[in-house]
Enzyme design. Structure first.
Site, mmCIF file in Angstrom:
data_model
loop_
_atom_site.group_PDB
_atom_site.id
_atom_site.type_symbol
_atom_site.label_atom_id
_atom_site.label_comp_id
_atom_site.label_asym_id
_atom_site.label_seq_id
_atom_site.Cartn_x
_atom_site.Cartn_y
_atom_site.Cartn_z
ATOM 1 N N HIS A 126 -5.293 3.486 -4.042
ATOM 2 C CA HIS A 126 -4.448 2.473 -3.657
ATOM 3 C C HIS A 126 -5.199 1.033 -4.066
ATOM 4 C CE1 HIS A 126 -5.598 2.176 0.269
ATOM 5 N NE2 HIS A 126 -5.695 0.921 0.155
ATOM 6 N N ASP A 163 -6.077 9.870 -2.118
ATOM 7 C CA ASP A 163 -6.074 8.449 -2.307
ATOM 8 C C ASP A 163 -7.849 7.785 -2.572
ATOM 9 O OD1 ASP A 163 -5.451 5.835 -2.116
ATOM 10 O OD2 ASP A 163 -5.490 5.445 -0.184
ATOM 11 N N SER A 208 -10.083 -1.464 2.619
ATOM 12 C CA SER A 208 -9.714 -0.277 2.141
ATOM 13 C C SER A 208 -10.951 0.209 0.993
ATOM 14 C CB SER A 208 -8.570 -0.268 1.506
ATOM 15 O OG SER A 208 -7.569 -0.203 2.567
#
EC number: 3.4.21.-
Length: 448
Positions: free
Chosen positions: A171, A214, A292
């Site tokens: 992402h 992910d 992230s």
């Protein structure tokens, strides 16, 4: 009451003595015990120096009763308004104050506590393995040739090896991946911290990405001396309560360290890509937007997870953070580097969605709907769901376990099969009507 005395500071010059000046002298003498009877107050001509005879004038002019009243008034005024008269005495003369008089004592920093020193060492050792990634979108320039890079967001990543491979979240570069780029296309900009503290910027070229977990891998053409690969540890032996550290670039503040503990294991992570990732690590170390893709480290400085999400109702770090375990990363990343995709093992059969299975009174297990002809599943003997001669539904096989691992529903079966590789042989425990059977089957590459 006001007492005024005329006096001469010089011969033949009349002056008036104010109440405050008179009161000051009177109080001074009274405090020394001088007691004299006086005539009534009157205006007295002073023919001598007023400074030396002011007391004598006040004593002769002010009765003892008046002096007591004045003294009492002065005492009460000092009691109720001390700051007005004593401030200068309390503060001292500012004209003679020095810097040494007001400076606090400065103590040396001294050595760090052992725990602090260890955390500092871990950060200094691993911070060069953490990169800042900017997702970019290439758009045509109006009335001009070529394209322009439009930054879309930022996140973190880790240096995987000395060949320039960078691991991050899917992402983090999701906007660029939505254009379906090919391997080798530029999907981001990567900032790598050099030993001199300067950020070096490189193009991040796509190697491969896996939306289901992910994860994504980029490649940078950076000198090997600049690349500091991170050490990867095992996440299978983690314990709730052990210390962990997160390094990343939250809100664009590069190379930020947060410290916490592992607060949960084997969590289902609902990632920003909309998929559920099993086996997640839960931590109370602050993970904010921009963290992230960064590493979650154990107390030895080994990578135990890739930070990916935070569960919060405020949009900040006041919540629970999650990381993809290193066991999953070790399985996915090598495949992305080698094949640019993940080869997932599966049975390649159609399973009934959980709501449909519930309507058919299947409360435990995964119901088989269809089995392709000439497939490994058909050869293994799996039976699909069908209709009888009377039009009634004949339930197919219900998979209740894989190698003694219980299967509660379709999602549980997919999660279990994800632990295997293509070519692995497994034993399926199934229910067929009133029978309990076991079937051996070889797993093949899962069709998209």
């Amino acid at each position: 009451m006001q007492v005024i005395a005329s006096f001469c500071s010089k011969p033949n010059e009349n002056e008036f003595v104010g109440r405050r000046q008179l009161l000051s002298s009177v109080c001074s003498k009274i405090s020394q015990g001088d007691v004299v009877s006086h005539p009534p107050v009157s205006s007295v001509k002073v023919t001598q120096d007023w400074k030396s005879n002011l007391h004598e004038l006040a004593v002769k002019s002010v009765p003892s009763t008046t002096r007591r009243i004045l003294l009492t008034s002065l005492f009460m005024n000092l009691c109720f308004n001390p700051s007005r008269y004593l401030s200068a005495l309390a503060l001292g003369d500012p004209s003679v104050a020095t810097v040494e008089d007001v400076s606090p004592t400065v103590f040396p920093a001294g050595p760090l506590f052992p725990t602090e020193g260890r955390i500092v060492q871990l950060f200094e050792k691993n911070t060069y393995s953490v990169v800042n990634i900017f997702d970019v979108t290439l758009r045509p320039q109006l009335k001009m040739t070529g394209v322009v890079e439009i930054p879309e967001g930022n996140g973190s990543g880790v240096v995987w090896d000395g060949q320039g491979y960078i691991v991050t979240n899917y992402h983090v570069i999701g906007n660029a991946l939505s254009r379906n780029p090919s391997p080798g296309d530029v999907v981001g900009r990567v900032n790598i911290l050099a030993s001199d503290g300067v950020q070096k910027n490189f193009e991040g070229k796509l190697v491969g990405a896996d939306r289901a977990k992910d994860l994504a891998v980029l490649k940078v053409d950076a000198p090997e001396t600049l690349l500091k690969p991170i050490k990867v540890g095992q996440s299978n032996s983690l314990k709730v309560g052990q210390q962990c550290l997160a390094i990343g670039n939250p809100f664009g503040f590069d190379h930020t360290l947060t410290v916490g503990v592992i607060s949960g294991l084997n969590r289902d992570i609902f990632s920003q890509t909309g998929v559920t990732i099993g086996g997640g690590i839960q931590t109370d170390a602050a993970i904010n937007p921009g963290n992230s893709g960064g590493p979650l480290l154990d107390s030895k400085g080994n990578l135990i997870g890739i930070n990916t999400a935070i569960f919060t109702q405020t949009g900040t770090s006041a919540g629970v953070g999650f990381a993809i375990p290193s066991s999953t990363v070790l399985k996915i990343v090598p495949q992305l580097i080698q094949f640019s995709k993940v080869l997932r093992a599966g049975i390649n059969i159609e399973l009934a969605p959980d709501p449909v299975a519930n309507q058919l009174n299947v409360r435990n297990g995964a119901l088989v709907l269809q089995v392709p002809g000439k497939s490994l599943a058909e050869k293994a003997g799996l039976h699909p769901t069908s209709r009888g001669f009377a039009g009634n539904i004949v339930l197919g096989d219900i998979i209740v376990a894989v190698d003694d691992k219980p299967v509660k529903n379709k999602a549980e079966l997919m999660k279990i099969l994800d632990e295997y590789s293509v070519g692995d042989k497994v034993t399926l425990k199934i229910k067929r009507g009133n029978e309990d059977l076991e079937l051996k089957i070889s797993l093949e590459e899962k069709s998209s």
